[in-house]
Design a protein around this motif. Structure first.
Motif, PDB file in Angstrom:
ATOM      1  N   UNK A 120       0.842  -1.205   0.000  1.00 43.42           N
ATOM      2  CA  UNK A 120       0.000   0.000   0.000  1.00 43.42           C
ATOM      3  C   UNK A 120       0.874   1.251   0.000  1.00 43.42           C
ATOM      4  N   UNK A 121       1.961   1.211   0.758  1.00 47.92           N
ATOM      5  CA  UNK A 121       2.869   2.362   0.769  1.00 47.92           C
ATOM      6  C   UNK A 121       3.440   2.621  -0.618  1.00 47.92           C
ATOM      7  N   UNK A 122       3.897   1.581  -1.285  1.00 49.70           N
ATOM      8  CA  UNK A 122       4.527   1.757  -2.596  1.00 49.70           C
ATOM      9  C   UNK A 122       3.516   2.265  -3.630  1.00 49.70           C
ATOM     10  N   UNK A 123       2.292   1.788  -3.560  1.00 54.38           N
ATOM     11  CA  UNK A 123       1.272   2.276  -4.487  1.00 54.38           C
ATOM     12  C   UNK A 123       0.994   3.760  -4.262  1.00 54.38           C
ATOM     13  N   UNK A 124       0.894   4.177  -3.007  1.00 56.58           N
ATOM     14  CA  UNK A 124       0.660   5.600  -2.736  1.00 56.58           C
ATOM     15  C   UNK A 124       1.892   6.430  -3.092  1.00 56.58           C
ATOM     16  N   UNK A 125       3.065   5.877  -2.882  1.00 51.68           N
ATOM     17  CA  UNK A 125       4.277   6.626  -3.249  1.00 51.68           C
ATOM     18  C   UNK A 125       4.369   6.828  -4.756  1.00 51.68           C
ATOM     19  N   UNK A 126       4.063   5.778  -5.514  1.00 52.24           N
ATOM     20  CA  UNK A 126       4.206   5.852  -6.966  1.00 52.24           C
ATOM     21  C   UNK A 126       3.130   6.713  -7.613  1.00 52.24           C
ATOM     22  N   UNK A 127       1.922   6.675  -7.065  1.00 49.77           N
ATOM     23  CA  UNK A 127       0.819   7.422  -7.683  1.00 49.77           C
ATOM     24  C   UNK A 127       0.609   8.800  -7.075  1.00 49.77           C
ATOM     25  N   UNK A 128       1.372   9.152  -6.042  1.00 52.74           N
ATOM     26  CA  UNK A 128       1.162  10.438  -5.380  1.00 52.74           C
ATOM     27  C   UNK A 128       1.802  11.610  -6.083  1.00 52.74           C
ATOM     28  N   UNK A 129       2.694  11.360  -7.044  1.00 60.19           N
ATOM     29  CA  UNK A 129       3.338  12.420  -7.805  1.00 60.19           C
ATOM     30  C   UNK A 129       3.159  12.121  -9.291  1.00 60.19           C
ATOM     31  N   UNK A 130       3.426  13.107 -10.109  1.00 60.50           N
ATOM     32  CA  UNK A 130       3.165  12.981 -11.551  1.00 60.50           C
ATOM     33  C   UNK A 130       4.355  12.448 -12.326  1.00 60.50           C
ATOM     34  N   UNK A 131       5.473  12.144 -11.668  1.00 63.96           N
ATOM     35  CA  UNK A 131       6.666  11.715 -12.395  1.00 63.96           C
ATOM     36  C   UNK A 131       6.417  10.445 -13.196  1.00 63.96           C
ATOM     37  N   UNK A 132       5.784   9.459 -12.595  1.00 66.61           N
ATOM     38  CA  UNK A 132       5.528   8.208 -13.296  1.00 66.61           C
ATOM     39  C   UNK A 132       4.614   8.382 -14.491  1.00 66.61           C
ATOM     40  N   UNK A 133       3.555   9.164 -14.339  1.00 67.04           N
ATOM     41  CA  UNK A 133       2.621   9.368 -15.447  1.00 67.04           C
ATOM     42  C   UNK A 133       3.288  10.130 -16.586  1.00 67.04           C
ATOM     43  N   UNK A 134       4.088  11.125 -16.254  1.00 73.64           N
ATOM     44  CA  UNK A 134       4.793  11.871 -17.297  1.00 73.64           C
ATOM     45  C   UNK A 134       5.812  10.990 -18.010  1.00 73.64           C
ATOM     46  N   UNK A 135       6.469  10.106 -17.282  1.00 71.56           N
ATOM     47  CA  UNK A 135       7.437   9.200 -17.900  1.00 71.56           C
ATOM     48  C   UNK A 135       6.750   8.256 -18.875  1.00 71.56           C
ATOM     49  N   UNK A 136       5.621   7.697 -18.480  1.00 68.69           N
ATOM     50  CA  UNK A 136       4.875   6.795 -19.372  1.00 68.69           C
ATOM     51  C   UNK A 136       4.418   7.536 -20.618  1.00 68.69           C
ATOM     52  N   UNK A 137       3.892   8.750 -20.458  1.00 64.02           N
ATOM     53  CA  UNK A 137       3.443   9.522 -21.616  1.00 64.02           C
ATOM     54  C   UNK A 137       4.605   9.829 -22.557  1.00 64.02           C
ATOM     55  N   UNK A 138       5.760  10.195 -22.003  1.00 64.55           N
ATOM     56  CA  UNK A 138       6.922  10.487 -22.846  1.00 64.55           C
ATOM     57  C   UNK A 138       7.385   9.240 -23.593  1.00 64.55           C
ATOM     58  N   UNK A 139       7.374   8.085 -22.929  1.00 58.33           N
ATOM     59  CA  UNK A 139       7.783   6.840 -23.582  1.00 58.33           C
ATOM     60  C   UNK A 139       6.851   6.505 -24.738  1.00 58.33           C
TER      61      UNK A 139
END
Length: 643
Positions: free
Chosen positions: A396-415
């Motif tokens: 649960x911690x890792x899911x909230x850490x990964x989805x709490x900021x936009x870095x992951x979503x921006x990385x996926x969109x750029x890829x």
């Protein structure tokens, strides 16, 4: 309670230790203050107690050292410096992430936000908070797990006087419920007015350990602050009258037009100034400081209380002393909280820039969302730790850490964008196999964009932990628990699978829109190609996670991902191309014969595909890299636990 024995920091080059043989107790139900100026060693003492710094000595929290406590955040709430959170994360998101790590209900985040008065700023980013609001958030993090002990380093820093009154009222309420509070302060008046016990440090050594009443009697005394353009004349008149009337009065020139008069009252000073026609700009009762080390003799078993009380400090060069003034009990500062009433101080709800909301008449009608702390409870309600299996908490911690900021979503969109553009360019040039075309993997590049993106996301999973160590506030380092590693590997694998599927789907859709259906047909060997594709992307993500965890850096994690095709693949190719006497032909059938069981759903087919993936140069290099990184991570974990 807290028991500290012989705390001593390691010696520095050519310098004495910052803390030398400090021992004291902080009892439950009391507020204990560590008092000292800058460089006295207050923060170093706290870091030694919390095992954040190497040194000698021992500290016990209710009879146990911190490393023997299974969940330290539930026993000790810590506030040291700024909140170590990602600047793009929201206030509420940061607390909810810590709730998941501690195994407490997520509603606890809203409860502590209500207590510290940050409800109106719950959607603000951590990077935009002012210093005072950051201190409030740090206090909220300390209270999140309902700890028995609070260890706070200068919690009143950057707070307004009304906020300081509210803060110490809440700490007093925590102590009133049986908790232990240990905090550091630099102002003797603040220590005398807020603490039950005052431990004084000077140059890293313990010089006094006194009750607050005794500390105030030996370190502080009342004075009259005077400001007048004729300060020198007034000082002479006050000293002359004191000698005439045989009173013990000390007049100290503080510089400029300011005087400090000890042993007199505002009425006496004002009457003297009025009789002689002296203009006075300020006349107020204050509490003065006797200076560092004033209570050393008493704490060290020196003269008796009566003797210590009759001794005054040496007058300064510009002071006028009529007679040695006795030390009397110090007047208690108006900041003194009355137990448990800290929430009734009327501190306005802060704004985003850290300033208090204006308390003007009619403000409530003009801004109905503005609230004050008058109606807030002094402490959040007690909680019980959620009885969830331990593997779910890091997940649960890792899911909230990964989805709490936009870095992951921006990385996926750029890829996805880079991959689609690369596929279009490769299709236009031609001479690219369809499998590489759908993966947007030119022969000139070591890895496709999707694999690089998955590796970057994996490296960020551990790299952000070391750059913004939200879990290390009370540990000093990011925990290397296997449950946290398993959660990061699982989340990164799921993200990599999603990224791999989205990349192939987007590339196929873009190729269909630009060039038609000819380039989007499914290859005949789609199973082996799909397994290779998934293994490549997931393997890169795991390599990023493990490398960032071993080398404590996002850059090192991404470098390890790139090193697989650049360095690992040529080595594996050289090994495979060498002379071989035997081959592994028939490997799946021999495995089936060994296990003496029929593989369900054609399992030998999938085993063959997996063996083919590992036998490829990229697959073999990636497998070797993952094995080496996993062994290195386990080795550092075991080494840290032994230490």
């Amino acid at each position: 309670m807290i028991q500290a024995f012989g705390l001593t920091s390691n010696s520095r080059k050519g310098l004495p230790p910052a803390v030398d043989d400090v021992s004291f107790e902080a009892r439950a139900g009391r507020v204990t203050a560590l008092l000292g100026g800058e460089g006295a060693g207050k923060t170093t003492v706290l870091r030694l107690m919390l095992e954040l710094q190497h040194g000698r000595g021992a500290t016990y929290f209710r009879g146990r050292p911190l490393h023997r406590i299974a969940h330290p955040s539930r026993e000790v709430g810590v506030l040291l410096g700024d909140v170590p959170g990602h600047p793009s994360r929201t206030v509420r998101g940061h607390l909810r992430m810590l709730c998941a790590a501690a195994g407490v209900p997520v509603r606890r985040a809203d409860e502590v936000l209500e207590v510290v008065g940050l409800v109106s700023l719950r959607d603000e980013r951590l990077g935009t908070l002012a210093r005072g609001m950051d201190r409030r958030l740090g206090l909220a993090c300390a209270l999140l797990s309902d700890p028995h002990t609070l260890v706070l380093d200068e919690p009143s820093d950057a707070l307004s006087p009304r906020e300081i009154q509210w803060l110490y009222g809440m700490l007093r309420a925590h102590a009133g419920q049986g908790g232990t509070v240990l905090l550091t302060v630099a102002d003797p008046k603040e220590a005398a007015s807020t603490a039950d016990q005052v431990v004084t440090l000077e140059q890293g050594r313990l010089v006094a350990d006194q009750a607050a009443v005794e500390f105030a009697r030996t370190r502080l005394r009342p004075r009259v602050a005077v400001r007048s353009p004729h300060a020198a004349r007034l000082a002479s008149l006050l000293a002359k009258e004191a000698r005439t009337t045989h009173r013990s009065v000390e007049v100290v020139r503080e510089g400029g037009n300011r005087l400090s008069v000890y042993g007199s009252t505002c009425a006496d000073v004002g009457e003297t100034a009025y009789r002689h026609g002296i203009l006075v700009h300020q006349l107020a009762n204050e509490t003065g400081d006797m200076g560092p080390g004033a209570g050393v003799d008493l704490a060290a078993g020196g003269p008796s209380d009566q003797q210590a009380t009759g001794r005054s400090r040496a007058p300064r060069a510009d002071s006028v002393t009529a007679a040695p003034p006795p030390r009397g009990p110090a007047a208690v500062s108006p900041l003194t909280p009355s137990g448990g009433s800290g929430a009734s101080s009327g501190v306005p709800e802060p704004t985003a820039d850290g300033h208090e909301a204006a308390a003007t008449p009619g403000a409530a009608s003009r801004r109905p969302t503005t609230r004050t702390l008058d109606a807030l409870p002094p402490l959040p309600p007690p909680i019980s730790v959620r009885p969830a299996p331990s593997p779910l908490r890091p997940l649960r911690y890792e899911l909230r850490r990964a989805t709490g900021i936009s870095t992951g979503f921006l990385t996926v969109a750029a890829v996805l964008v880079v991959s689609a553009l690369t596929a279009v360019v490769l299709a236009r040039i031609g001479h690219t196999p369809q499998a590489r075309l759908l993966a947007a993997w030119p022969r000139e590049l070591p890895l496709p964009p999707a694999a690089l993106g998955a590796g970057l996301l994996g490296a960020l999973a551990f790299g952000d932990e070391f750059r913004h160590p939200a879990l290390a506030a009370d540990r000093g380092t990011v925990p290397r628990r296997l449950g946290l590693l398993a959660a990061k590997l699982l989340v990164s694998a799921a993200t990599a699978l999603l990224l791999a599927a989205l990349t192939v789907g987007c590339d196929a859709e873009v190729l269909y829109l630009v060039y038609g259906r000819e380039l989007t047909e499914v290859p005949a060997d789609w199973l082996s190609l799909g397994a290779s594709w998934i293994g490549l992307v997931v393997g890169c993500a795991w390599a990023g996670v493990l490398a960032a965890g071993v080398f404590r850096s996002t850059t090192a994690g991404l470098a390890a991902v790139v090193a697989v095709p650049v360095l690992g693949v040529p080595l594996v190719q050289k090994a495979l191309e060498g002379p071989s006497v035997r081959t592994a032909a028939g490997f799946p059938m021999r495995v089936r014969e060994v296990f003496l069981a029929q593989w369900p759903f054609g399992g030998e087919r999938y085993l063959t595909v997996a063996a083919q993936v590992v036998a490829q140069p990229v697959g073999g290099a990636l497998t070797l890299s993952l094995t080496a990184l996993l062994c290195a991570y386990l080795l550092t974990t075991v080494r840290g636990r032994v230490r």
